[in-house]
Design an enzyme around this catalytic site. Sequence first.
Site, PDB file in Angstrom:
ATOM      1  N   ARG A 189     -14.677  -6.963   0.656  1.00  0.00           N
ATOM      2  CA  ARG A 189     -13.987  -6.834   1.871  1.00  0.00           C
ATOM      3  C   ARG A 189     -13.353  -5.256   1.824  1.00  0.00           C
ATOM      4  O   ARG A 189     -13.232  -4.765   0.656  1.00  0.00           O
ATOM      5  CB  ARG A 189     -12.590  -7.675   1.823  1.00  0.00           C
ATOM      6  CG  ARG A 189     -11.776  -7.571   2.902  1.00  0.00           C
ATOM      7  CD  ARG A 189     -10.454  -6.951   2.521  1.00  0.00           C
ATOM      8  NE  ARG A 189      -9.491  -6.790   3.590  1.00  0.00           N
ATOM      9  CZ  ARG A 189      -8.361  -6.105   3.496  1.00  0.00           C
ATOM     10  NH1 ARG A 189      -8.088  -5.480   2.536  1.00  0.00           N
ATOM     11  NH2 ARG A 189      -7.649  -5.874   4.617  1.00  0.00           N
ATOM     12  N   VAL A 190     -13.530  -4.622   2.870  1.00  0.00           N
ATOM     13  CA  VAL A 190     -13.294  -3.331   3.160  1.00  0.00           C
ATOM     14  C   VAL A 190     -11.660  -3.143   3.890  1.00  0.00           C
ATOM     15  O   VAL A 190     -11.539  -3.773   4.874  1.00  0.00           O
ATOM     16  CB  VAL A 190     -14.160  -2.634   4.034  1.00  0.00           C
ATOM     17  CG1 VAL A 190     -13.816  -1.156   4.339  1.00  0.00           C
ATOM     18  CG2 VAL A 190     -15.724  -2.483   3.199  1.00  0.00           C
TER      19      VAL A 190
ATOM     20  N   GLY B 254      -5.411  -5.019   7.218  1.00  0.00           N
ATOM     21  CA  GLY B 254      -6.346  -3.878   7.418  1.00  0.00           C
ATOM     22  C   GLY B 254      -7.234  -4.388   8.555  1.00  0.00           C
ATOM     23  O   GLY B 254      -7.398  -3.617   9.431  1.00  0.00           O
TER      24      GLY B 254
ATOM     25  N   GLY C  50      -0.418  -2.422   6.218  1.00  0.00           N
ATOM     26  CA  GLY C  50      -0.444  -3.546   6.905  1.00  0.00           C
ATOM     27  C   GLY C  50      -1.669  -4.375   6.685  1.00  0.00           C
ATOM     28  O   GLY C  50      -2.303  -4.221   5.621  1.00  0.00           O
TER      29      GLY C  50
ATOM     30  N   THR D  20       1.120  -1.379  -0.155  1.00  0.00           N
ATOM     31  CA  THR D  20       0.032   0.003  -0.113  1.00  0.00           C
ATOM     32  C   THR D  20       0.933   1.090  -0.302  1.00  0.00           C
ATOM     33  O   THR D  20       2.046   1.066   0.368  1.00  0.00           O
ATOM     34  CB  THR D  20      -0.767  -0.151   1.237  1.00  0.00           C
ATOM     35  OG1 THR D  20      -1.689  -1.242   1.024  1.00  0.00           O
ATOM     36  CG2 THR D  20      -1.549   1.078   1.479  1.00  0.00           C
TER      37      THR D  20
ATOM     38  N   ASP E  45      -8.580  -1.050   5.495  1.00  0.00           N
ATOM     39  CA  ASP E  45      -8.634   0.104   6.239  1.00  0.00           C
ATOM     40  C   ASP E  45      -8.135   1.348   5.744  1.00  0.00           C
ATOM     41  O   ASP E  45      -8.476   2.504   6.399  1.00  0.00           O
ATOM     42  CB  ASP E  45      -7.399  -0.276   7.505  1.00  0.00           C
ATOM     43  CG  ASP E  45      -5.933  -0.569   6.788  1.00  0.00           C
ATOM     44  OD1 ASP E  45      -5.832  -1.328   5.846  1.00  0.00           O
ATOM     45  OD2 ASP E  45      -5.087   0.360   7.020  1.00  0.00           O
TER      46      ASP E  45
END
Length: 289
Positions: free
Chosen positions: A191-192, A215, A213, A163, A194
């Site tokens: 899926r959501v 989420g 990292g 990320t 972070d």
Amino acid sequence: MAAIEKIMTPKLIIHGGFYGELLPTSEIKTAKQRSLQLILEKAYAYLLEHSALETVTFTVGLLENDPLFNAGTGSQIQNDGQIRASAGIMDGTSKKFGGVINLQGIKNPILVAHRLLDFEDRVLSGQGAFTFAHEHQFEEASLETQVRRKEYEEKLAASRTSTVGCVALDSEGRLAAATSTGGKGFEIPGRVSDSATIAGNYANNDCGISCTGVGEDIVSAGVAVKAVTRVSDGMDLDQALDRTFAELAEFDGFAGAIAIDAKGNIRYRESHPQVVYGWHDGEKTKTFE
Ligand code: ASP
């Protein structure tokens, strides 16, 4: 226009997430460090002429355009073969948070998240996010690269990779944070991440933080918002990060965070090695493994 009075030396920190686990370690490290260094230099030059908010948007946009990183072009592929990107941005001055979740087919998710700061509804997901981006004429593009497709086909795509994020403090003392991700890789569609939540990306007048990292771990520990709040409540930045990462360690959470506070302290923490990141404090610039 009156000249901006410089009251702060601008500060900047960026991250390119955790190293990928597929390519030879030294090769991927060197390539990411080199890219991060170039982006850091461009971003700092930009910060000298722009606000923290404009700078985090610009910088994360550059990181999204680099296929080495798992954000924008080169995002990881989910378990149904599709890419869904997420990005969050927070302006520490206005306290507005904007985000897109599981956005498909738009080249720079962070630009859409930034645009949403001007609207009442500031976090959009899925088709709604795409429709908004399309109507506002954001560039449409496939985010897939051959490397990601190969990873997907081999079912080897490493999670915990790459990320991107940026935190900036501008010459007027304003803080902003931005984060963009292609997700964990092979996740269940829907899926959501972070990255478009206040756990993964948060800023106020006191501090700004961007995370990378897993989420789910970052959300469980509320990393960005908790550490920033601790600074607002009087802890120094090191203590705030130590406390927050100690809470993460209680369940062996996997995260890295970059941070800048209003005094100009630049910090980095990680629960497990190794995030690639770099900072510029106006005099020195450095990238780290
Ligand atoms: N935090 C991102 C997510 O869980 C992944 C990453 O940082 O590499 O979606």
